[in-house]
Design an enzyme around this catalytic site. Structure first.
Site, PDB file in Angstrom:
ATOM      1  N   GLN A 140       0.814  -1.214   0.000  1.00 48.19           N
ATOM      2  CA  GLN A 140       0.000   0.000   0.000  1.00 48.19           C
ATOM      3  C   GLN A 140       0.852   1.271   0.000  1.00 48.19           C
ATOM      4  O   GLN A 140       0.337   2.356  -0.244  1.00 48.19           O
ATOM      5  CB  GLN A 140      -0.911   0.027   1.225  1.00 48.19           C
ATOM      6  CG  GLN A 140      -2.019  -0.986   1.163  1.00 48.19           C
ATOM      7  CD  GLN A 140      -2.784  -1.046   2.475  1.00 48.19           C
ATOM      8  OE1 GLN A 140      -2.328  -1.674   3.426  1.00 48.19           O
ATOM      9  NE2 GLN A 140      -3.918  -0.389   2.545  1.00 48.19           N
TER      10      GLN A 140
ATOM     11  N   HIS B 174       1.762  -9.035   4.671  1.00 48.92           N
ATOM     12  CA  HIS B 174       0.614  -8.131   4.821  1.00 48.92           C
ATOM     13  C   HIS B 174      -0.192  -8.219   3.525  1.00 48.92           C
ATOM     14  O   HIS B 174      -0.099  -7.343   2.657  1.00 48.92           O
ATOM     15  CB  HIS B 174       1.104  -6.702   5.099  1.00 48.92           C
ATOM     16  CG  HIS B 174       0.038  -5.770   5.605  1.00 48.92           C
ATOM     17  ND1 HIS B 174       0.165  -5.038   6.761  1.00 48.92           N
ATOM     18  CD2 HIS B 174      -1.187  -5.458   5.113  1.00 48.92           C
ATOM     19  CE1 HIS B 174      -0.933  -4.301   6.946  1.00 48.92           C
ATOM     20  NE2 HIS B 174      -1.760  -4.542   5.954  1.00 48.92           N
TER      21      HIS B 174
ATOM     22  N   ASN C 266      -0.222 -10.185   9.066  1.00 42.76           N
ATOM     23  CA  ASN C 266      -1.206  -9.153   9.361  1.00 42.76           C
ATOM     24  C   ASN C 266      -2.588  -9.707   9.040  1.00 42.76           C
ATOM     25  O   ASN C 266      -2.854 -10.090   7.893  1.00 42.76           O
ATOM     26  CB  ASN C 266      -0.946  -7.911   8.509  1.00 42.76           C
ATOM     27  CG  ASN C 266      -2.003  -6.838   8.740  1.00 42.76           C
ATOM     28  OD1 ASN C 266      -2.029  -6.216   9.801  1.00 42.76           O
ATOM     29  ND2 ASN C 266      -2.910  -6.655   7.783  1.00 42.76           N
ATOM     30  N   GLU C 267      -3.427  -9.789  10.032  1.00 42.80           N
ATOM     31  CA  GLU C 267      -4.862 -10.049   9.854  1.00 42.80           C
ATOM     32  C   GLU C 267      -5.216 -11.297   9.045  1.00 42.80           C
ATOM     33  O   GLU C 267      -5.717 -11.201   7.915  1.00 42.80           O
ATOM     34  CB  GLU C 267      -5.535  -8.841   9.202  1.00 42.80           C
ATOM     35  CG  GLU C 267      -5.460  -7.585  10.021  1.00 42.80           C
ATOM     36  CD  GLU C 267      -6.346  -6.474   9.444  1.00 42.80           C
ATOM     37  OE1 GLU C 267      -6.813  -6.605   8.308  1.00 42.80           O
ATOM     38  OE2 GLU C 267      -6.571  -5.484  10.156  1.00 42.80           O
TER      39      GLU C 267
ATOM     40  N   ASN D  82      -5.611  -4.932  15.659  1.00 42.75           N
ATOM     41  CA  ASN D  82      -6.084  -3.886  14.743  1.00 42.75           C
ATOM     42  C   ASN D  82      -7.560  -3.701  15.043  1.00 42.75           C
ATOM     43  O   ASN D  82      -8.347  -4.649  14.950  1.00 42.75           O
ATOM     44  CB  ASN D  82      -5.911  -4.311  13.279  1.00 42.75           C
ATOM     45  CG  ASN D  82      -4.445  -4.404  12.875  1.00 42.75           C
ATOM     46  OD1 ASN D  82      -3.553  -4.083  13.656  1.00 42.75           O
ATOM     47  ND2 ASN D  82      -4.204  -4.839  11.653  1.00 42.75           N
TER      48      ASN D  82
ATOM     49  N   GLU E  68      -3.129  -1.230  14.659  1.00 38.80           N
ATOM     50  CA  GLU E  68      -3.829  -0.374  13.695  1.00 38.80           C
ATOM     51  C   GLU E  68      -5.098   0.152  14.335  1.00 38.80           C
ATOM     52  O   GLU E  68      -5.788  -0.566  15.064  1.00 38.80           O
ATOM     53  CB  GLU E  68      -4.242  -1.132  12.413  1.00 38.80           C
ATOM     54  CG  GLU E  68      -3.125  -1.349  11.429  1.00 38.80           C
ATOM     55  CD  GLU E  68      -3.602  -2.049  10.158  1.00 38.80           C
ATOM     56  OE1 GLU E  68      -4.732  -1.785   9.702  1.00 38.80           O
ATOM     57  OE2 GLU E  68      -2.823  -2.857   9.627  1.00 38.80           O
TER      58      GLU E  68
ATOM     59  N   SER F 298      -6.049   2.239  -0.289  1.00 36.79           N
ATOM     60  CA  SER F 298      -6.776   1.219   0.445  1.00 36.79           C
ATOM     61  C   SER F 298      -7.076   0.057  -0.506  1.00 36.79           C
ATOM     62  O   SER F 298      -7.491   0.277  -1.639  1.00 36.79           O
ATOM     63  CB  SER F 298      -8.059   1.856   0.974  1.00 36.79           C
ATOM     64  OG  SER F 298      -8.974   0.862   1.319  1.00 36.79           O
ATOM     65  N   TRP F 299      -6.838  -1.170  -0.038  1.00 36.78           N
ATOM     66  CA  TRP F 299      -6.916  -2.368  -0.870  1.00 36.78           C
ATOM     67  C   TRP F 299      -8.118  -2.395  -1.796  1.00 36.78           C
ATOM     68  O   TRP F 299      -7.997  -2.579  -2.996  1.00 36.78           O
ATOM     69  CB  TRP F 299      -6.976  -3.636   0.011  1.00 36.78           C
ATOM     70  CG  TRP F 299      -5.797  -3.761   0.897  1.00 36.78           C
ATOM     71  CD1 TRP F 299      -5.707  -3.373   2.207  1.00 36.78           C
ATOM     72  CD2 TRP F 299      -4.512  -4.288   0.539  1.00 36.78           C
ATOM     73  NE1 TRP F 299      -4.449  -3.628   2.685  1.00 36.78           N
ATOM     74  CE2 TRP F 299      -3.703  -4.197   1.692  1.00 36.78           C
ATOM     75  CE3 TRP F 299      -3.968  -4.841  -0.626  1.00 36.78           C
ATOM     76  CZ2 TRP F 299      -2.367  -4.631   1.710  1.00 36.78           C
ATOM     77  CZ3 TRP F 299      -2.657  -5.268  -0.606  1.00 36.78           C
ATOM     78  CH2 TRP F 299      -1.874  -5.167   0.537  1.00 36.78           C
TER      79      TRP F 299
ATOM     80  N   LYS G   5      -9.902   6.976  -0.029  1.00 34.85           N
ATOM     81  CA  LYS G   5     -10.120   6.728   1.399  1.00 34.85           C
ATOM     82  C   LYS G   5      -8.785   6.958   2.108  1.00 34.85           C
ATOM     83  O   LYS G   5      -7.894   6.111   2.086  1.00 34.85           O
ATOM     84  CB  LYS G   5     -10.587   5.284   1.592  1.00 34.85           C
ATOM     85  CG  LYS G   5     -11.114   4.989   2.986  1.00 34.85           C
ATOM     86  CD  LYS G   5     -11.561   3.531   3.119  1.00 34.85           C
ATOM     87  CE  LYS G   5     -12.300   3.269   4.418  1.00 34.85           C
ATOM     88  NZ  LYS G   5     -12.580   1.843   4.643  1.00 34.85           N
TER      89      LYS G   5
ATOM     90  N   TYR H  55      -6.225   7.948   5.386  1.00 34.64           N
ATOM     91  CA  TYR H  55      -6.094   7.707   6.829  1.00 34.64           C
ATOM     92  C   TYR H  55      -4.917   8.458   7.464  1.00 34.64           C
ATOM     93  O   TYR H  55      -4.764   8.452   8.670  1.00 34.64           O
ATOM     94  CB  TYR H  55      -5.830   6.224   7.080  1.00 34.64           C
ATOM     95  CG  TYR H  55      -6.995   5.281   6.979  1.00 34.64           C
ATOM     96  CD1 TYR H  55      -7.748   4.961   8.108  1.00 34.64           C
ATOM     97  CD2 TYR H  55      -7.322   4.648   5.787  1.00 34.64           C
ATOM     98  CE1 TYR H  55      -8.795   4.047   8.039  1.00 34.64           C
ATOM     99  CE2 TYR H  55      -8.373   3.739   5.710  1.00 34.64           C
ATOM    100  CZ  TYR H  55      -9.103   3.449   6.840  1.00 34.64           C
ATOM    101  OH  TYR H  55     -10.136   2.542   6.769  1.00 34.64           O
TER     102      TYR H  55
HETATM  103  C1  BGP Z   1      -6.585  -3.255   7.714  1.00 32.15           C
HETATM  104  C2  BGP Z   1      -5.358  -3.534   6.905  1.00 32.15           C
HETATM  105  C3  BGP Z   1      -4.673  -2.326   6.359  1.00 32.15           C
HETATM  106  C4  BGP Z   1      -5.595  -1.190   5.990  1.00 32.15           C
HETATM  107  C5  BGP Z   1      -6.702  -0.976   6.989  1.00 32.15           C
HETATM  108  C6  BGP Z   1      -7.768  -0.015   6.538  1.00 32.15           C
HETATM  109  O1  BGP Z   1      -7.463  -4.310   7.559  1.00 32.15           O
HETATM  110  O2  BGP Z   1      -4.417  -4.242   7.663  1.00 32.15           O
HETATM  111  O3  BGP Z   1      -3.815  -2.743   5.342  1.00 32.15           O
HETATM  112  O4  BGP Z   1      -5.952  -1.195   4.679  1.00 32.15           O
HETATM  113  O5  BGP Z   1      -7.335  -2.166   7.355  1.00 32.15           O
HETATM  114  O6  BGP Z   1      -8.672  -0.698   5.734  1.00 32.15           O
HETATM  115  P1  BGP Z   1      -9.241  -0.139   4.397  1.00 32.15           P
HETATM  116  O7  BGP Z   1      -8.030   0.206   3.592  1.00 32.15           O
HETATM  117  O8  BGP Z   1     -10.052  -1.224   3.800  1.00 32.15           O
HETATM  118  O9  BGP Z   1     -10.042   1.038   4.743  1.00 32.15           O
END
Ligand code: BGP
Length: 468
Positions: A19, A116, A159-160, A297, A375, A428-429, A435, A437
């Site tokens: 990202q 990640h 991660n997650e 997170n 996070e 953001s993915w 979006k 942050y």
């Molecule tokens: C978490 C991920 C991050 C990031 C974040 C915000 O799930 O670890 O990589 O993207 O969420 O999410 P999003 O980008 O969907 O708003």
């Protein structure tokens, strides 16, 4: 009265390789499944992202100037092993040594994630973690990193794991874009915790330097009507899917009776069968007390009500408030009181959920040792004006969560740090570049950074340890 955080607390910022770095084809980097998936399904790609590959000295200098003393960074597996295994790419190795040296120069502690969301394409296309061979490839990659990057003090395997399974096999917003496949969802969770456990066992057996842990997304699940047993059950089942299955495997080395009962119910209604082997549990058991930390997170909580209709999940990717839907057969439906605030992407803002989640971990998994909030942050349609962003909503969001963390520490939870998602704006993915942050606004065309109002606010908190 303002609330305090401990003197040795980490005030960090979080990023992820894919990202932030950009440079997806530079210096021998291998492809990841996301490269193709974004091209085919979304309106943006991972180029240029935040050009962290070249801008990292700028970002780390900003950390130093703004009192940020920790950074979450992930290593892109496909920079080190372009095909996921086999030959090492020396340019990739060199990049991360230079990056970690810069962290040291700026006195910013790097917390390094090995994975990640970015499995190399070669391995992703042969099943990702559903294919047990890839667990071994991950272990070899992890071992290489542990031995090569001895300057790292904090390692995170994954991660997650939860959102990976969810994105890939339930919502279909991550590659390979499969929906409502609960067998794949739970199998991916299981195999990934197994890969984590094997990496932890290896790390401890070989006595590598530093600490190791895992990062979980833990949205708290509440029943819409606590007096309705159907709603209570819906919250329990959704918690199993996203949180409990993974936490049980990690900290108990087995699935509790209630967890398996819930999983079996979900698979009975939706179809599927799991491959859980005896030797898997030997690894999980051996690792369960060896995690040095748990990264949480936390962005949101969900309220659940009972539901028995057909599966339907609609992902709100564009910030069109109220457009998302989540209802799963025999599990439940998301339905929250309208008075609870939410973001434009329908993420429910509920700081108390973080407090409840921390104490759930403390209660159910007393061997957790310590927690970092790895996070937390607000995705927002930032308005850039006067060379900054007046992001009072973000300040308010962070303040409320830091206050809750201060309360949790006071009430006996061992929380050692906070990493805001994200340090600077990244993409953001499944929502793109709109979006945002970050504490630092990124002009994605010029790649210039501009501190937002929140960056100045965060700096003051980091300096005084007072959440004002
Ligand atoms: C978490 C991920 C991050 C990031 C974040 C915000 O799930 O670890 O990589 O993207 O969420 O999410 P999003 O980008 O969907 O708003």
């Amino acid at each position: 009265m303002s609330k305090r955080l401990p003197e040795d607390f980490i005030f960090g910022g979080a990023t992820a390789a894919y990202q932030a770095e950009g440079a997806t084809k530079t210096d021998g980097k291998g492809r990841v499944a996301w490269d193709t998936f974004l091209e085919e399904n979304y309106w943006y790609t991972a180029e240029p992202a935040s050009d962290f590959y070249n801008q990292y000295p700028v970002d780390l200098k900003l950390c130093e100037e703004f009192g940020i003393n920790g950074i979450r960074i992930s290593i892109a597996w496909s920079r080190i092993f372009p095909n996921g295994y086999g030959e090492v790419n020396p340019k990739g190795v060199e990049f991360y040594h230079k990056l970690f040296a810069e962290c040291k120069k700026r006195k910013v502690e790097p917390f390094i994630t090995l994975h990640h969301f970015d499995t190399p394409e070669v391995l992703h296309s042969n099943g990702d973690f559903l294919n047990r061979e890839n667990i071994e490839h991950f272990l070899n990659y992890a071992k290489f990193c542990f031995e090569e990057f001895t300057e790292v003090n904090y390692w995170t395997t994954f991660n997650e794991i939860g959102p990976i399974g969810e994105g890939q096999y339930l919502v279909g917003k991550f590659p390979p874009g499969i929906k409502y496949d609960f067998e794949k969802l739970f199998q991916s969770h299981h195999n990934m915790v197994l890969a984590h456990a094997k990496a932890v066992n290896l790390f401890k057996k070989n006595g590598y330097h530093g600490e190791i842990g895992m990062v979980c997304a833990l949205p708290t699940k509440y029943p819409y009507d606590p007096n309705n047993p159907g709603d209570v059950r819906a919250a329990e089942l959704d918690d199993i899917i996203h949180n409990k299955f993974i936490l049980d495997a990690t900290f108990k080395g087995e699935y509790s009776k209630e967890t398996m009962e819930g999983v079996n119910h979900i698979l009975k209604v939706n179809g599927g069968k799991l491959d859980l082997r005896e030797e898997d549990f030997e690894e999980l058991k051996a690792a369960k007390d060896l995690n040095d930390f748990l990264g949480i997170n936390y962005y949101m909580s969900d309220w659940m009500t009972e539901y028995d209709g057909e599966n339907e999940i609609v992902h709100n990717a564009t910030g069109n408030k109220g457009s998302s839907k989540y209802q799963l057969k025999g599990i439940g439906q998301r339905k929250a009181n309208e008075s609870i605030p939410r973001t434009d992407w329908d993420w429910i803002i509920y700081p108390k959920g973080l407090y409840d989640q921390i104490f759930r971990v403390k209660r159910d998994y007393p061997n957790y040792k310590k927690i970092y909030i790895t996070e937390n942050g607000l995705g927002y349609k930032d308005v850039f004006e006067d060379n900054t962003v007046y992001d009072d909503a973000r300040i308010d969001y962070i303040r409320q969560h830091l206050e809750i963390i201060s309360d949790a520490i006071k009430d006996g939870a061992n929380v050692k740090g906070y990493f805001l998602w994200s340090l600077m704006d990244v993409f953001s993915w499944s929502n793109g570049y709109e979006k945002r942050y970050g504490l630092f606004y990124v002009d994605f065309e010029t790649q210039k950074r501009y501190p937002k109002k929140s960056a100045y606010w965060y700096k003051k908190v980091a300096e005084t340890k007072e959440v004002e």
